[in-house]
Design a protein around this motif. Structure first.
Motif, PDB file in Angstrom:
ATOM      1  N   LEU A 110      93.516  54.686  62.952  1.00 52.00           N
ATOM      2  CA  LEU A 110      93.848  55.757  62.018  1.00 52.00           C
ATOM      3  C   LEU A 110      95.286  56.243  62.190  1.00 52.00           C
ATOM      4  N   TRP A 111      95.827  56.121  63.388  1.00 54.36           N
ATOM      5  CA  TRP A 111      97.187  56.580  63.658  1.00 54.36           C
ATOM      6  C   TRP A 111      98.234  55.479  63.469  1.00 54.36           C
ATOM      7  N   ASP A 112      97.809  54.316  63.006  1.00 55.78           N
ATOM      8  CA  ASP A 112      98.721  53.183  62.818  1.00 55.78           C
ATOM      9  C   ASP A 112      99.396  53.285  61.451  1.00 55.78           C
ATOM     10  N   TYR A 113     100.725  53.288  61.451  1.00 55.79           N
ATOM     11  CA  TYR A 113     101.486  53.385  60.204  1.00 55.79           C
ATOM     12  C   TYR A 113     101.160  52.228  59.261  1.00 55.79           C
ATOM     13  N   GLY A 114     100.841  51.064  59.833  1.00 55.45           N
ATOM     14  CA  GLY A 114     100.528  49.903  59.011  1.00 55.45           C
ATOM     15  C   GLY A 114      99.334  50.124  58.105  1.00 55.45           C
ATOM     16  N   GLY A 115      98.438  51.036  58.474  1.00 55.38           N
ATOM     17  CA  GLY A 115      97.312  51.333  57.609  1.00 55.38           C
ATOM     18  C   GLY A 115      97.748  51.944  56.293  1.00 55.38           C
ATOM     19  N   ILE A 116      98.812  52.727  56.307  1.00 57.64           N
ATOM     20  CA  ILE A 116      99.332  53.342  55.080  1.00 57.64           C
ATOM     21  C   ILE A 116      99.928  52.283  54.162  1.00 57.64           C
ATOM     22  N   THR A 117     100.736  51.385  54.723  1.00 59.52           N
ATOM     23  CA  THR A 117     101.330  50.350  53.882  1.00 59.52           C
ATOM     24  C   THR A 117     100.269  49.395  53.345  1.00 59.52           C
ATOM     25  N   GLU A 118      99.215  49.143  54.111  1.00 55.63           N
ATOM     26  CA  GLU A 118      98.119  48.309  53.614  1.00 55.63           C
ATOM     27  C   GLU A 118      97.419  48.969  52.432  1.00 55.63           C
ATOM     28  N   LEU A 119      97.147  50.270  52.534  1.00 56.52           N
ATOM     29  CA  LEU A 119      96.495  50.984  51.440  1.00 56.52           C
ATOM     30  C   LEU A 119      97.383  50.999  50.188  1.00 56.52           C
ATOM     31  N   ALA A 120      98.674  51.270  50.378  1.00 53.77           N
ATOM     32  CA  ALA A 120      99.587  51.302  49.239  1.00 53.77           C
ATOM     33  C   ALA A 120      99.700  49.927  48.585  1.00 53.77           C
ATOM     34  N   SER A 121      99.755  48.887  49.402  1.00 49.40           N
ATOM     35  CA  SER A 121      99.837  47.534  48.868  1.00 49.40           C
ATOM     36  C   SER A 121      98.567  47.173  48.096  1.00 49.40           C
ATOM     37  N   ARG A 122      97.413  47.561  48.635  1.00 48.66           N
ATOM     38  CA  ARG A 122      96.165  47.263  47.950  1.00 48.66           C
ATOM     39  C   ARG A 122      96.063  48.008  46.625  1.00 48.66           C
ATOM     40  N   MET A 123      96.523  49.238  46.600  1.00 48.24           N
ATOM     41  CA  MET A 123      96.512  50.007  45.365  1.00 48.24           C
ATOM     42  C   MET A 123      97.365  49.331  44.297  1.00 48.24           C
ATOM     43  N   ASN A 124      98.536  48.829  44.689  1.00 47.23           N
ATOM     44  CA  ASN A 124      99.415  48.131  43.747  1.00 47.23           C
ATOM     45  C   ASN A 124      98.836  46.788  43.326  1.00 47.23           C
ATOM     46  N   ARG A 125      98.067  46.181  44.200  1.00 49.96           N
ATOM     47  CA  ARG A 125      97.486  44.880  43.901  1.00 49.96           C
ATOM     48  C   ARG A 125      96.287  45.000  42.955  1.00 49.96           C
ATOM     49  N   GLU A 126      95.489  46.038  43.131  1.00 45.58           N
ATOM     50  CA  GLU A 126      94.239  46.164  42.381  1.00 45.58           C
ATOM     51  C   GLU A 126      94.372  46.929  41.072  1.00 45.58           C
ATOM     52  N   ILE A 127      95.424  47.726  40.934  1.00 43.41           N
ATOM     53  CA  ILE A 127      95.611  48.530  39.717  1.00 43.41           C
ATOM     54  C   ILE A 127      96.794  47.960  38.945  1.00 43.41           C
ATOM     55  N   SER A 128      96.555  47.548  37.719  1.00 38.23           N
ATOM     56  CA  SER A 128      97.613  46.912  36.932  1.00 38.23           C
ATOM     57  C   SER A 128      98.516  47.923  36.227  1.00 38.23           C
ATOM     58  N   ASP A 129      98.065  49.152  36.070  1.00 34.57           N
ATOM     59  CA  ASP A 129      98.819  50.178  35.348  1.00 34.57           C
ATOM     60  C   ASP A 129      99.719  50.930  36.328  1.00 34.57           C
ATOM     61  N   ARG A 130     101.023  50.770  36.178  1.00 38.74           N
ATOM     62  CA  ARG A 130     101.954  51.448  37.083  1.00 38.74           C
ATOM     63  C   ARG A 130     101.812  52.960  36.997  1.00 38.74           C
ATOM     64  N   GLY A 131     101.581  53.459  35.775  1.00 39.93           N
ATOM     65  CA  GLY A 131     101.421  54.900  35.596  1.00 39.93           C
ATOM     66  C   GLY A 131     100.245  55.441  36.393  1.00 39.93           C
ATOM     67  N   GLU A 132      99.159  54.687  36.468  1.00 40.35           N
ATOM     68  CA  GLU A 132      97.993  55.107  37.230  1.00 40.35           C
ATOM     69  C   GLU A 132      98.285  55.093  38.721  1.00 40.35           C
ATOM     70  N   ILE A 133      99.036  54.093  39.172  1.00 42.92           N
ATOM     71  CA  ILE A 133      99.434  54.042  40.588  1.00 42.92           C
ATOM     72  C   ILE A 133     100.262  55.270  40.937  1.00 42.92           C
ATOM     73  N   GLN A 134     101.227  55.592  40.113  1.00 46.16           N
ATOM     74  CA  GLN A 134     102.086  56.745  40.354  1.00 46.16           C
ATOM     75  C   GLN A 134     101.297  58.043  40.311  1.00 46.16           C
ATOM     76  N   LYS A 135     100.324  58.120  39.415  1.00 44.72           N
ATOM     77  CA  LYS A 135      99.485  59.315  39.301  1.00 44.72           C
ATOM     78  C   LYS A 135      98.664  59.526  40.568  1.00 44.72           C
ATOM     79  N   ARG A 136      98.087  58.465  41.098  1.00 45.56           N
ATOM     80  CA  ARG A 136      97.270  58.589  42.313  1.00 45.56           C
ATOM     81  C   ARG A 136      98.131  58.930  43.528  1.00 45.56           C
ATOM     82  N   ALA A 137      99.315  58.351  43.606  1.00 43.26           N
ATOM     83  CA  ALA A 137     100.207  58.670  44.722  1.00 43.26           C
ATOM     84  C   ALA A 137     100.654  60.127  44.645  1.00 43.26           C
TER      85      ALA A 137
END
Length: 236
Positions: free
Chosen positions: A106-133
């Motif tokens: 939980l304290w590993d910074y790499g977990g954040i980049t993995e989540l962000a990468s997965r969000m960009n990979r699974e959601i095709s709408d950039r606006g939705e990605i930006q909204k969730r962030a």
């Protein structure tokens, strides 16, 4: 290890030192041409006028081998508070991404980049990605604060508000971005000099760790700008 983010990330967006240097070198020899209609109606090629200087297609950053050890860079409150900030942020981000959290500690910074990468990979709408962030940033603060900040601080005390946010971001965001420092800025809408109203991020940890410009722009840069401008009443 670099990750592909489906169709949102063209190959040119992946930030490898070799690719950046290759594009930078090639940009020196590129010549842009436009099609022009002749009097006879047939197209011909003509170079752009040399009097119009062109900006480089790619700006090179510092060499990859000079990347700092971000584990050793801490905010002014110390390593323990940085870890608390990281854990809270990651939990809020995981709620917005949905699905299972990263398997990293939980304290590993790499977990954040993995989540962000997965969000960009699974959601095709950039606006939705930006909204969730942006919603992730909103959820970190008390529910009443973002909507009232504009009324209580931004409008009646713009200089003080900007200065306070610069310091708050420095204190609470160094763990996310890397080494930062408070700086002075020119306030573009008034032409005034803003003493201690800016924050200089020397090298962005999130960009370097994610190794992807698309993830950086859609999961951090634009959502952060929107959060400050729309929720806090502080245009960047």
């Amino acid at each position: 290890r670099m990750q592909k983010i489906s169709s949102l990330v063209p190959p040119s967006a992946m930030l490898t030192p070799d690719r950046i240097q290759r594009i930078h070198d090639n940009s020196r020899s590129w010549s842009t041409k436009i099609l022009m209609e002749t009097k006879s109606g047939s197209p011909s090629e003509a170079p752009l006028a040399s009097s119009s200087p062109r900006r480089p297609a790619v700006s090179t950053g510092p060499p990859a081998d000079t990347k700092p050890n971000y584990q050793e860079i801490t905010g002014p409150l110390g390593k323990w508070m940085d870890t608390i900030f990281l854990v809270v942020f990651r939990m809020k981000l995981a709620e917005q991404v949905g699905g299972p959290d990263s398997t990293k500690p939980l304290w590993d910074y790499g977990g954040i980049t993995e989540l962000a990468s997965r969000m960009n990979r699974e959601i095709s709408d950039r606006g939705e990605i930006q909204k969730r962030a942006q919603a992730t940033l909103q959820s970190i603060f008390p529910s009443w604060l973002p909507s009232q900040y504009d009324v209580l601080f931004s409008k009646p005390f713009p200089a003080f508000s900007a200065r306070m946010n610069a310091w708050a971001t420095y204190v609470g965001g160094t763990w996310l971005m890397g080494e930062c420092e408070i700086n002075d800025v020119n306030v573009t809408d008034t032409g005034e000099f803003g003493k201690d109203q800016g924050l200089l991020v020397k090298r962005c940890r999130f960009l370097e760790e994610s190794q992807c410009a698309s993830v950086c722009v859609n999961s951090c840069k634009i959502p952060t700008q929107n959060f400050f401008a729309q929720d806090m009443g502080l245009p960047l």
